[in-house]
Design a protein around this motif. Structure first.
Motif, PDB file in Angstrom:
ATOM      1  N   GLY A 196     -22.704  -5.483 -14.541  1.00 41.80           N
ATOM      2  CA  GLY A 196     -22.540  -6.518 -13.546  1.00 41.80           C
ATOM      3  C   GLY A 196     -23.796  -7.062 -12.982  1.00 41.80           C
ATOM      4  O   GLY A 196     -24.884  -6.853 -13.762  1.00 41.80           O
ATOM      5  N   ARG A 197     -23.709  -7.605 -12.071  1.00 41.54           N
ATOM      6  CA  ARG A 197     -24.789  -7.932 -11.523  1.00 41.54           C
ATOM      7  C   ARG A 197     -26.005  -6.779 -11.030  1.00 41.54           C
ATOM      8  O   ARG A 197     -25.499  -5.906 -10.727  1.00 41.54           O
ATOM      9  CB  ARG A 197     -24.764  -8.900 -10.159  1.00 41.54           C
ATOM     10  CG  ARG A 197     -25.752  -9.595  -9.700  1.00 41.54           C
ATOM     11  CD  ARG A 197     -25.358 -10.522  -8.246  1.00 41.54           C
ATOM     12  NE  ARG A 197     -26.323 -11.031  -7.862  1.00 41.54           N
ATOM     13  CZ  ARG A 197     -25.946 -12.188  -6.589  1.00 41.54           C
ATOM     14  NH1 ARG A 197     -24.872 -12.324  -6.111  1.00 41.54           N
ATOM     15  NH2 ARG A 197     -27.273 -12.752  -6.293  1.00 41.54           N
ATOM     16  N   PHE A 198     -27.318  -7.310 -11.391  1.00 41.64           N
ATOM     17  CA  PHE A 198     -28.501  -6.137 -11.054  1.00 41.64           C
ATOM     18  C   PHE A 198     -28.342  -5.877  -9.672  1.00 41.64           C
ATOM     19  O   PHE A 198     -28.436  -6.778  -8.902  1.00 41.64           O
ATOM     20  CB  PHE A 198     -29.456  -6.652 -11.704  1.00 41.64           C
ATOM     21  CG  PHE A 198     -30.650  -5.581 -11.656  1.00 41.64           C
ATOM     22  CD1 PHE A 198     -30.610  -4.447 -12.402  1.00 41.64           C
ATOM     23  CD2 PHE A 198     -31.640  -5.720 -10.498  1.00 41.64           C
ATOM     24  CE1 PHE A 198     -31.706  -3.547 -12.262  1.00 41.64           C
ATOM     25  CE2 PHE A 198     -32.677  -4.574 -10.565  1.00 41.64           C
ATOM     26  CZ  PHE A 198     -32.607  -3.492 -11.491  1.00 41.64           C
ATOM     27  N   ASP A 199     -28.248  -4.521  -9.321  1.00 37.13           N
ATOM     28  CA  ASP A 199     -28.295  -3.755  -8.047  1.00 37.13           C
ATOM     29  C   ASP A 199     -29.617  -3.652  -7.443  1.00 37.13           C
ATOM     30  O   ASP A 199     -29.856  -2.332  -7.419  1.00 37.13           O
ATOM     31  CB  ASP A 199     -27.303  -2.958  -8.030  1.00 37.13           C
ATOM     32  CG  ASP A 199     -27.246  -2.214  -6.520  1.00 37.13           C
ATOM     33  OD1 ASP A 199     -27.502  -2.867  -5.527  1.00 37.13           O
ATOM     34  OD2 ASP A 199     -27.031  -0.953  -6.591  1.00 37.13           O
ATOM     35  N   LEU A 200     -30.385  -4.588  -7.181  1.00 32.77           N
ATOM     36  CA  LEU A 200     -31.727  -4.730  -6.753  1.00 32.77           C
ATOM     37  C   LEU A 200     -31.813  -3.943  -5.375  1.00 32.77           C
ATOM     38  O   LEU A 200     -32.657  -2.752  -5.398  1.00 32.77           O
ATOM     39  CB  LEU A 200     -32.551  -5.910  -6.452  1.00 32.77           C
ATOM     40  CG  LEU A 200     -33.783  -5.722  -6.194  1.00 32.77           C
ATOM     41  CD1 LEU A 200     -34.627  -5.251  -7.101  1.00 32.77           C
ATOM     42  CD2 LEU A 200     -34.571  -7.415  -6.139  1.00 32.77           C
ATOM     43  N   PRO A 201     -30.984  -3.987  -4.230  1.00 29.80           N
ATOM     44  CA  PRO A 201     -31.121  -3.273  -3.084  1.00 29.80           C
ATOM     45  C   PRO A 201     -30.812  -1.521  -3.571  1.00 29.80           C
ATOM     46  O   PRO A 201     -31.419  -0.783  -3.218  1.00 29.80           O
ATOM     47  CB  PRO A 201     -30.228  -3.599  -2.248  1.00 29.80           C
ATOM     48  CG  PRO A 201     -30.028  -5.377  -2.703  1.00 29.80           C
ATOM     49  CD  PRO A 201     -30.120  -5.170  -4.064  1.00 29.80           C
ATOM     50  N   GLY A 202     -29.746  -1.296  -4.218  1.00 31.87           N
ATOM     51  CA  GLY A 202     -29.893  -0.074  -4.831  1.00 31.87           C
ATOM     52  C   GLY A 202     -30.840   0.678  -5.332  1.00 31.87           C
ATOM     53  O   GLY A 202     -30.971   1.842  -5.159  1.00 31.87           O
ATOM     54  N   LEU A 203     -31.332  -0.155  -6.208  1.00 32.56           N
ATOM     55  CA  LEU A 203     -32.628   0.396  -7.123  1.00 32.56           C
ATOM     56  C   LEU A 203     -33.802   0.669  -6.238  1.00 32.56           C
ATOM     57  O   LEU A 203     -34.276   1.667  -6.067  1.00 32.56           O
ATOM     58  CB  LEU A 203     -32.950  -0.601  -8.232  1.00 32.56           C
ATOM     59  CG  LEU A 203     -34.209  -0.600  -8.853  1.00 32.56           C
ATOM     60  CD1 LEU A 203     -34.099   0.922  -9.718  1.00 32.56           C
ATOM     61  CD2 LEU A 203     -34.706  -1.344  -9.853  1.00 32.56           C
ATOM     62  N   LEU A 204     -34.005  -0.357  -5.243  1.00 28.46           N
ATOM     63  CA  LEU A 204     -35.131   0.120  -4.472  1.00 28.46           C
ATOM     64  C   LEU A 204     -34.832   1.239  -3.494  1.00 28.46           C
ATOM     65  O   LEU A 204     -35.546   1.923  -3.232  1.00 28.46           O
ATOM     66  CB  LEU A 204     -35.370  -1.424  -3.636  1.00 28.46           C
ATOM     67  CG  LEU A 204     -35.749  -2.526  -4.320  1.00 28.46           C
ATOM     68  CD1 LEU A 204     -35.835  -3.681  -3.423  1.00 28.46           C
ATOM     69  CD2 LEU A 204     -37.188  -2.137  -4.763  1.00 28.46           C
ATOM     70  N   LEU A 205     -33.812   1.303  -2.873  1.00 28.68           N
ATOM     71  CA  LEU A 205     -33.183   2.538  -2.026  1.00 28.68           C
ATOM     72  C   LEU A 205     -33.342   3.826  -2.966  1.00 28.68           C
ATOM     73  O   LEU A 205     -34.052   4.804  -2.369  1.00 28.68           O
ATOM     74  CB  LEU A 205     -31.808   2.106  -1.361  1.00 28.68           C
ATOM     75  CG  LEU A 205     -31.835   1.178  -0.360  1.00 28.68           C
ATOM     76  CD1 LEU A 205     -30.378   1.102   0.275  1.00 28.68           C
ATOM     77  CD2 LEU A 205     -32.409   1.981   0.894  1.00 28.68           C
ATOM     78  N   SER A 206     -32.764   3.710  -3.979  1.00 32.98           N
ATOM     79  CA  SER A 206     -32.598   4.991  -4.745  1.00 32.98           C
ATOM     80  C   SER A 206     -33.862   5.510  -5.592  1.00 32.98           C
ATOM     81  O   SER A 206     -34.283   6.816  -5.418  1.00 32.98           O
ATOM     82  CB  SER A 206     -31.466   4.868  -5.823  1.00 32.98           C
ATOM     83  OG  SER A 206     -31.891   4.079  -6.813  1.00 32.98           O
ATOM     84  N   ALA A 207     -34.748   4.372  -5.647  1.00 31.98           N
ATOM     85  CA  ALA A 207     -35.999   4.706  -6.265  1.00 31.98           C
ATOM     86  C   ALA A 207     -36.907   5.152  -5.091  1.00 31.98           C
ATOM     87  O   ALA A 207     -37.842   6.105  -5.537  1.00 31.98           O
ATOM     88  CB  ALA A 207     -36.444   3.564  -6.975  1.00 31.98           C
ATOM     89  N   ALA A 208     -36.703   4.758  -4.252  1.00 32.01           N
ATOM     90  CA  ALA A 208     -37.725   5.023  -3.000  1.00 32.01           C
ATOM     91  C   ALA A 208     -37.461   6.517  -2.511  1.00 32.01           C
ATOM     92  O   ALA A 208     -38.186   7.414  -2.260  1.00 32.01           O
ATOM     93  CB  ALA A 208     -37.794   3.943  -2.012  1.00 32.01           C
ATOM     94  N   ALA A 209     -36.131   6.748  -2.674  1.00 31.91           N
ATOM     95  CA  ALA A 209     -35.792   7.960  -1.949  1.00 31.91           C
ATOM     96  C   ALA A 209     -35.941   9.202  -3.084  1.00 31.91           C
ATOM     97  O   ALA A 209     -36.762  10.117  -2.677  1.00 31.91           O
ATOM     98  CB  ALA A 209     -34.193   7.804  -1.777  1.00 31.91           C
ATOM     99  N   LEU A 210     -35.795   8.892  -4.204  1.00 37.40           N
ATOM    100  CA  LEU A 210     -36.228   9.899  -5.388  1.00 37.40           C
ATOM    101  C   LEU A 210     -37.603  10.066  -5.247  1.00 37.40           C
ATOM    102  O   LEU A 210     -38.071  11.347  -5.477  1.00 37.40           O
ATOM    103  CB  LEU A 210     -35.597   9.572  -6.797  1.00 37.40           C
ATOM    104  CG  LEU A 210     -33.995   9.618  -6.586  1.00 37.40           C
ATOM    105  CD1 LEU A 210     -33.608   8.895  -7.893  1.00 37.40           C
ATOM    106  CD2 LEU A 210     -33.594  11.061  -6.612  1.00 37.40           C
ATOM    107  N   ALA A 211     -38.332   8.936  -5.332  1.00 37.18           N
ATOM    108  CA  ALA A 211     -39.903   9.098  -5.400  1.00 37.18           C
ATOM    109  C   ALA A 211     -40.231  10.024  -4.285  1.00 37.18           C
ATOM    110  O   ALA A 211     -41.155  11.001  -4.351  1.00 37.18           O
ATOM    111  CB  ALA A 211     -40.360   7.705  -5.845  1.00 37.18           C
ATOM    112  N   THR A 212     -39.765   9.480  -2.819  1.00 35.78           N
ATOM    113  CA  THR A 212     -40.626  10.085  -1.772  1.00 35.78           C
ATOM    114  C   THR A 212     -40.141  11.790  -1.793  1.00 35.78           C
ATOM    115  O   THR A 212     -40.974  12.608  -1.360  1.00 35.78           O
ATOM    116  CB  THR A 212     -39.815   9.419  -0.275  1.00 35.78           C
ATOM    117  OG1 THR A 212     -40.174   7.995  -0.685  1.00 35.78           O
ATOM    118  CG2 THR A 212     -40.526  10.080   0.563  1.00 35.78           C
TER     119      THR A 212
END
Length: 488
Positions: A196-212
């Motif tokens: 489906g449509r690329f989930d940019l907010p989900g990517l930013l949230l999950s990537a930032a959470a995992l990286a931090t």
């Protein structure tokens, strides 16, 4: 392209997966060998190279959430080959780095490439083979996966001593380019659904959470768990992770399909992997420290003493492959983790006078126990996952394994620090290593107890453990809820 079909994908896909795994494991294990040489050339202390080590898992964690969407959008073949070439190119850049800043930046590119590489290769493998076939093929794929971490330190030492630390990175290219060419010629495209449509907010949230969170976990033992930087990273990471979970569960096309955890078998096997990897990888991390710092052994003695673990794993995986459909993954995983607990208790009796052959025997026993955990838990986790969800499931599996891998050295280092006298300028006393082994044994016992509660009926059926239980690739598209009801 016609050339993609000259060889059976049942041969091509395992070759690619083994190659990718081998390259990535060797790179991770070989880099640490080169750190002292890198520090000397850049006129720095080894401690100053902390960024070279930490940036890799942090960037890897950032890239993982996007991997499933990329596979669904562009196809497994294209994503796998692109990420592999990106990994090789960044390896060249690492070898050519002129200063520490460049090396850290290029290691970040390596981590981003690896974050897509692992889930993409796993999705191709599990899409190509049924559960029963995965059990059989794992008995052979485990061989290079065990050889890689054992051979990497030796190879790294030879390259650093006779050539340069730069060849620790350059060596990825002659190994990886043939694999990339092989995939380009023979790997067919795999695509099960259009995303489906690329989930940019989900990517930013999950990537930032995992990286931090990954930064906090990796730096906690070094800076201290009470340091402002670590507390801030863990606190911010926890908040971001909670926001990501809420957002992803409310999104129709999330970047991370967390709803897959509603399936009990998928959820429980991932929990076992998360907790069970801590004592297993923790023991692998603690062994060389005990031998070199606790007993004053050489690096060569340490390497030859941890190597027997690989033989134990290879032996047990062959047996687990035969027993998987007969007794089920629950018994195999639970028994394996109970064995890990027992061997760790043996390790806790080691002291300054323990001879190397006793330690090697314990490492062999540890490998025997470990071999009952990795393959059964991975195969069982995907037994009830629909074929169209395999890319997402592989991504979530990778997130869990990377988190467990980061927690292992953090747990070991913390246990050592807590049992080392305050202000001690020397290495931790032998008693600190003994306490660390006891902590790992306790964690293994908890994981083993939970593993014996896994509902493995669907996994046994998928592997052919019941009459008519043998599945085909298409049967994975059966809705999970219906298959769960049939297994009850």
């Amino acid at each position: 392209m016609p050339a993609s079909f000259r060889l059976s994908q049942r041969l091509v896909v395992p070759v690619m997966c083994v190659s990718v795994t081998f390259i990535a494991i060797v790179d991770g294990a070989i880099t640490t060998v080169a750190l002292p040489s890198i520090a000397r050339q850049f006129h720095l202390t080894t401690a100053a190279l902390d960024g070279v080590v930490v940036v890799y898992p942090v960037c890897l964690a950032m890239a993982i959430p996007a991997s499933a969407w990329l596979v669904e959008r562009f196809g497994g073949r294209r994503v796998l080959l692109t990420s592999l070439l990106g990994f090789l190119f960044s390896s060249l850049l690492c070898g050519a780095a002129a200063d520490l800043g460049q090396l850290v930046a290029f290691r970040a590119l390596q981590g981003l490439s690896a974050g897509v590489l692992f889930p993409a290769s796993a999705a191709l493998l599990f899409r190509t083979f049924t559960s029963s076939e995965q059990v059989r093929i794992s008995r052979y794929m485990i061989i290079p996966q065990q050889i890689a971490p054992a051979a990497a330190p030796v190879l790294g030492g030879l390259l650093v001593d006779h050539l340069s630390w730069r060849w620790v990175f350059y060596v990825n290219v002659p190994v990886g380019l043939p694999a990339a060419l092989f995939g380009l010629l023979f790997l067919a495209e795999h695509r099960d659904r259009r995303p489906g449509r690329f989930d940019l907010p989900g990517l930013l949230l999950s990537a930032a959470a995992l990286a931090t969170l990954m930064f906090g976990i990796c730096e906690g033992p070094n800076r201290g768990w009470s340091s402002p930087a670590v507390l801030t990273a863990l606190g911010v990471g926890a908040v971001l992770l909670a926001c990501a979970v809420v957002f992803e569960l409310r999104t129709s096309e999330p970047i991370l399909r967390l709803r897959l955890f509603a399936d009990r078998l998928f959820r429980d096997t991932n929990l076992v992997n998360l907790v069970g990897l801590v004592p297993i990888l923790g023991a692998m991390y603690l062994g060389p420290l005990f031998l070199q710092e606790g007993q004053g052994r050489s690096a060569l003695e340490s390497g030859t003493s941890t190597f027997p673990e690989a033989f134990g794993v290879l032996l047990t995986v062959q047996l687990a492959g035969v027993l998987y459909a007969r007794v089920g993954p629950r018994v195999i995983i639970g028994t394996g983790l109970a064995g890990v607990c027992a061997v760790l208790l043996l390790f806790s009796t080691c002291d300054a006078g323990t001879d190397l052959w006793t330690f090697r025997g314990y490492m062999f026993l540890l490998g025997i126990a470990m071999g009952g955990v990795f393959m059964p838990s991975t195969v069982a986790s995907l037994a009830t996952v629909a074929k169209t969800d395999l890319a997402q499931a592989s991504t979530l599996n990778t997130v869990v394994r990377q988190t467990g891998g980061a927690l292992a050295p953090a747990a070991v280092t913390t246990a050592l620090v807590l049992n080392t006298p305050t202000g001690a300028a020397t290495a931790p006393p032998v008693s600190a290593y003994q306490h660390a082994y006891l902590v790992l044994a306790a964690i293994a016992a908890v994981a083993a107890a939970f593993a014996f509660t896994i509902p493995d009926g669907p996994a046994r059926a998928a592997a052919g453990g019941r009459a008519g239980g043998r599945t085909t690739a298409s049967s994975r598209s059966v809705p999970v809820q219906r298959r769960r009801e049939n297994a009850l």
